[in-house]
Design an enzyme around this catalytic site. Structure first.
Site, PDB file in Angstrom:
ATOM      1  N   ASP A 272       0.875  -1.156   0.000  1.00 16.62           N
ATOM      2  CA  ASP A 272       0.000   0.000   0.000  1.00 16.62           C
ATOM      3  C   ASP A 272       0.921   1.217   0.000  1.00 16.62           C
ATOM      4  O   ASP A 272       2.113   1.099   0.307  1.00 16.62           O
ATOM      5  CB  ASP A 272      -0.871  -0.041   1.263  1.00 16.62           C
ATOM      6  CG  ASP A 272      -1.751   1.179   1.386  1.00 16.62           C
ATOM      7  OD1 ASP A 272      -2.337   1.601   0.377  1.00 16.62           O
ATOM      8  OD2 ASP A 272      -1.849   1.723   2.507  1.00 16.62           O
ATOM      9  N   LEU A 273       0.411   2.382  -0.366  1.00 11.59           N
ATOM     10  CA  LEU A 273       1.260   3.577  -0.432  1.00 11.59           C
ATOM     11  C   LEU A 273       0.955   4.559   0.698  1.00 11.59           C
ATOM     12  O   LEU A 273       1.808   4.842   1.550  1.00 11.59           O
ATOM     13  CB  LEU A 273       1.057   4.257  -1.794  1.00 11.59           C
ATOM     14  CG  LEU A 273       1.731   5.612  -1.978  1.00 11.59           C
ATOM     15  CD1 LEU A 273       3.245   5.500  -1.911  1.00 11.59           C
ATOM     16  CD2 LEU A 273       1.319   6.226  -3.314  1.00 11.59           C
ATOM     17  N   ASP A 274      -0.281   5.056   0.690  1.00 14.27           N
ATOM     18  CA  ASP A 274      -0.651   6.117   1.628  1.00 14.27           C
ATOM     19  C   ASP A 274      -0.637   5.599   3.068  1.00 14.27           C
ATOM     20  O   ASP A 274      -1.375   4.684   3.411  1.00 14.27           O
ATOM     21  CB  ASP A 274      -2.052   6.651   1.282  1.00 14.27           C
ATOM     22  CG  ASP A 274      -2.098   7.240  -0.122  1.00 14.27           C
ATOM     23  OD1 ASP A 274      -1.282   8.125  -0.409  1.00 14.27           O
ATOM     24  OD2 ASP A 274      -2.954   6.804  -0.919  1.00 14.27           O
TER      25      ASP A 274
ATOM     26  N   THR B  56       1.072  10.339   3.367  1.00 13.46           N
ATOM     27  CA  THR B  56       0.075  11.010   2.533  1.00 13.46           C
ATOM     28  C   THR B  56      -1.351  10.797   3.034  1.00 13.46           C
ATOM     29  O   THR B  56      -2.259  11.509   2.599  1.00 13.46           O
ATOM     30  CB  THR B  56       0.181  10.511   1.083  1.00 13.46           C
ATOM     31  OG1 THR B  56       0.447   9.106   1.128  1.00 13.46           O
ATOM     32  CG2 THR B  56       1.292  11.214   0.344  1.00 13.46           C
TER      33      THR B  56
ATOM     34  N   LYS C 137      -9.553   5.536   5.508  1.00 12.93           N
ATOM     35  CA  LYS C 137      -8.202   5.108   5.112  1.00 12.93           C
ATOM     36  C   LYS C 137      -8.263   3.890   4.202  1.00 12.93           C
ATOM     37  O   LYS C 137      -8.894   2.890   4.535  1.00 12.93           O
ATOM     38  CB  LYS C 137      -7.352   4.803   6.342  1.00 12.93           C
ATOM     39  CG  LYS C 137      -6.895   6.057   7.056  1.00 12.93           C
ATOM     40  CD  LYS C 137      -5.952   5.740   8.199  1.00 12.93           C
ATOM     41  CE  LYS C 137      -5.663   7.001   8.990  1.00 12.93           C
ATOM     42  NZ  LYS C 137      -5.227   6.679  10.358  1.00 12.93           N
TER      43      LYS C 137
ATOM     44  N   SER D 184      -1.907   0.211  -4.381  1.00 11.08           N
ATOM     45  CA  SER D 184      -2.605   1.346  -3.772  1.00 11.08           C
ATOM     46  C   SER D 184      -3.909   1.609  -4.498  1.00 11.08           C
ATOM     47  O   SER D 184      -3.969   1.491  -5.721  1.00 11.08           O
ATOM     48  CB  SER D 184      -1.726   2.597  -3.860  1.00 11.08           C
ATOM     49  OG  SER D 184      -2.479   3.748  -3.539  1.00 11.08           O
ATOM     50  N   ALA D 185      -4.941   1.972  -3.743  1.00 10.15           N
ATOM     51  CA  ALA D 185      -6.222   2.328  -4.357  1.00 10.15           C
ATOM     52  C   ALA D 185      -6.166   3.700  -5.006  1.00 10.15           C
ATOM     53  O   ALA D 185      -7.103   4.109  -5.685  1.00 10.15           O
ATOM     54  CB  ALA D 185      -7.329   2.310  -3.305  1.00 10.15           C
TER      55      ALA D 185
ATOM     56  N   LYS E 202     -10.743  -2.040  -1.994  1.00 12.38           N
ATOM     57  CA  LYS E 202     -10.526  -2.565  -0.648  1.00 12.38           C
ATOM     58  C   LYS E 202     -11.749  -2.227   0.199  1.00 12.38           C
ATOM     59  O   LYS E 202     -12.270  -1.143   0.040  1.00 12.38           O
ATOM     60  CB  LYS E 202      -9.271  -1.916  -0.016  1.00 12.38           C
ATOM     61  CG  LYS E 202      -7.991  -2.139  -0.808  1.00 12.38           C
ATOM     62  CD  LYS E 202      -6.840  -1.307  -0.218  1.00 12.38           C
ATOM     63  CE  LYS E 202      -5.625  -1.354  -1.141  1.00 12.38           C
ATOM     64  NZ  LYS E 202      -4.494  -0.523  -0.665  1.00 12.38           N
TER      65      LYS E 202
ATOM     66  N   GLU F  49       0.138  -2.971   4.805  1.00 13.60           N
ATOM     67  CA  GLU F  49      -0.969  -2.011   4.895  1.00 13.60           C
ATOM     68  C   GLU F  49      -0.982  -1.254   6.221  1.00 13.60           C
ATOM     69  O   GLU F  49      -0.487  -1.758   7.235  1.00 13.60           O
ATOM     70  CB  GLU F  49      -2.301  -2.789   4.818  1.00 13.60           C
ATOM     71  CG  GLU F  49      -2.744  -3.144   3.421  1.00 13.60           C
ATOM     72  CD  GLU F  49      -3.402  -1.982   2.696  1.00 13.60           C
ATOM     73  OE1 GLU F  49      -3.602  -0.910   3.319  1.00 13.60           O
ATOM     74  OE2 GLU F  49      -3.696  -2.135   1.498  1.00 13.60           O
ATOM     75  N   ASP F  50      -1.614  -0.088   6.205  1.00 15.28           N
ATOM     76  CA  ASP F  50      -1.791   0.679   7.450  1.00 15.28           C
ATOM     77  C   ASP F  50      -3.262   0.805   7.846  1.00 15.28           C
ATOM     78  O   ASP F  50      -3.564   1.436   8.855  1.00 15.28           O
ATOM     79  CB  ASP F  50      -1.225   2.101   7.291  1.00 15.28           C
ATOM     80  CG  ASP F  50      -2.054   2.931   6.339  1.00 15.28           C
ATOM     81  OD1 ASP F  50      -2.409   2.410   5.260  1.00 15.28           O
ATOM     82  OD2 ASP F  50      -2.377   4.079   6.674  1.00 15.28           O
TER      83      ASP F  50
HETATM   84  C1  G6P Z   1      -5.760   5.274  -0.897  1.00 19.71           C
HETATM   85  C2  G6P Z   1      -5.919   6.187   0.304  1.00 19.71           C
HETATM   86  C3  G6P Z   1      -7.319   6.745   0.398  1.00 19.71           C
HETATM   87  C4  G6P Z   1      -7.746   7.340  -0.946  1.00 19.71           C
HETATM   88  C5  G6P Z   1      -7.641   6.291  -2.041  1.00 19.71           C
HETATM   89  C6  G6P Z   1      -7.985   6.864  -3.417  1.00 19.71           C
HETATM   90  O1  G6P Z   1      -6.358   4.060  -0.606  1.00 19.71           O
HETATM   91  O2  G6P Z   1      -5.613   5.499   1.498  1.00 19.71           O
HETATM   92  O3  G6P Z   1      -7.345   7.736   1.401  1.00 19.71           O
HETATM   93  O4  G6P Z   1      -9.070   7.832  -0.877  1.00 19.71           O
HETATM   94  O5  G6P Z   1      -6.318   5.801  -2.087  1.00 19.71           O
HETATM   95  O6  G6P Z   1      -7.029   7.822  -3.759  1.00 19.71           O
HETATM   96  P1  G6P Z   1      -7.120   8.802  -4.986  1.00 19.71           P
HETATM   97  O7  G6P Z   1      -5.799   9.510  -4.946  1.00 19.71           O
HETATM   98  O8  G6P Z   1      -7.305   8.005  -6.217  1.00 19.71           O
HETATM   99  O9  G6P Z   1      -8.276   9.710  -4.722  1.00 19.71           O
HETATM  100 MG    MG Z   2      -2.955   3.173   3.397  1.00 23.03          MG
END
Ligand code: G6P
Ligand code: MG
Length: 216
Positions: free
Chosen positions: A8-10, A16, A44, A115-116, A146, A170-171
């Site tokens: 996962d990224l954020d 972020t 999240k 990452s989503a 997710k 993941e977080d």
């Molecule tokens: C990640 C983050 C979410 C975010 C989603 C979509 O999963 O944890 O907080 O809403 O990505 O991100 P985007 O940049 O496509 O809106």
């Molecule tokens: Mg995350």
């Protein structure tokens, strides 16, 4: 045998999640939904339109907007988010993460981003980490976000591996659920990630040795 790590990224590689939170908070204020820690936590890992729906619903506003208006709100949030992430540099990589990625590369593990976020390639670029990942799953091509397993199943598929050869990192609770539903081992970083196979309080503690000791 584990061959790859799906990240996962954020909130895992960079902080972020804070910027997503800030941008959603602003939007919640605008639509008149009270911003609570529970709402912030529940968002999240959740995709853009699903996050918007959760915010509208939390304030009882889910029927107050047309689809076109909802899309405009989501675009507005994303513009605000992009203004915040633009400031990212490699100094914003979370503590210990660059070292962990280096360790994984040195040990021959393959890395993929799960990452989503549609902004993930851009964010990796700001962090100067694009080279570490041999592939990125495109969340726009998935049927379910997710906590559904789609993104982690797709990560294994893109690497040509079976789910049990991949570890997900993941977080957020939604992310851990996605990893487990995909049949992969889950590393959870942060609080309240009880379903993870391996847990760390912060990114600073993550290493291959620490993972192995929890799995043994
Ligand atoms: C990640 C983050 C979410 C975010 C989603 C979509 O999963 O944890 O907080 O809403 O990505 O991100 P985007 O940049 O496509 O809106
Ligand atoms: Mg995350």
């Amino acid at each position: 045998e584990i061959k790859a790590f799906a990240f996962d990224l954020d909130g895992v590689i960079a902080d972020t999640a804070r910027f997503h939170g800030q941008a959603w908070h602003q939007l919640a204020d605008q639509v008149g939904t009270e911003w609570t820690p529970e709402l912030a936590d529940g968002l999240k890992g959740v995709g853009r339109m699903d996050s918007l729906e959760m915010i509208l619903k939390a304030g009882g506003h889910e029927n107050d907007y047309t689809l076109a208006e909802k899309e405009a709100l989501a675009t507005q949030k994303n513009d605000n988010y992009l203004r915040l992430v633009e400031t990212l540099t490699p100094a914003d990589i979370l503590p210990g993460m660059q070292a962990f990625l280096d360790e994984l590369k040195a040990q021959g593990y393959r890395l993929i981003l799960a990452s989503a976020s549609k902004n993930a390639p851009k964010v990796l670029g700001y962090l100067k980490l694009s080279e570490y990942f041999e592939d990125i799953v495109d969340p726009a091509k998935l049927a379910h976000s997710k906590p559904a397993p789609d993104i982690y199943l797709q990560a294994a598929k893109q690497l040509g591996l079976q789910p049990n050869q991949v570890i997900g990192v993941e977080d957020a609770q939604a992310g851990i659920q996605a990893i487990k539903a995909a049949g992969e081992l889950a590393i959870g970083i942060g609080d309240n990630l009880t379903d993870a196979d391996v847990t760390f309080a912060t990114t600073a503690e993550v290493s291959l040795a620490a993972i192995a000791s929890q799995l043994s």
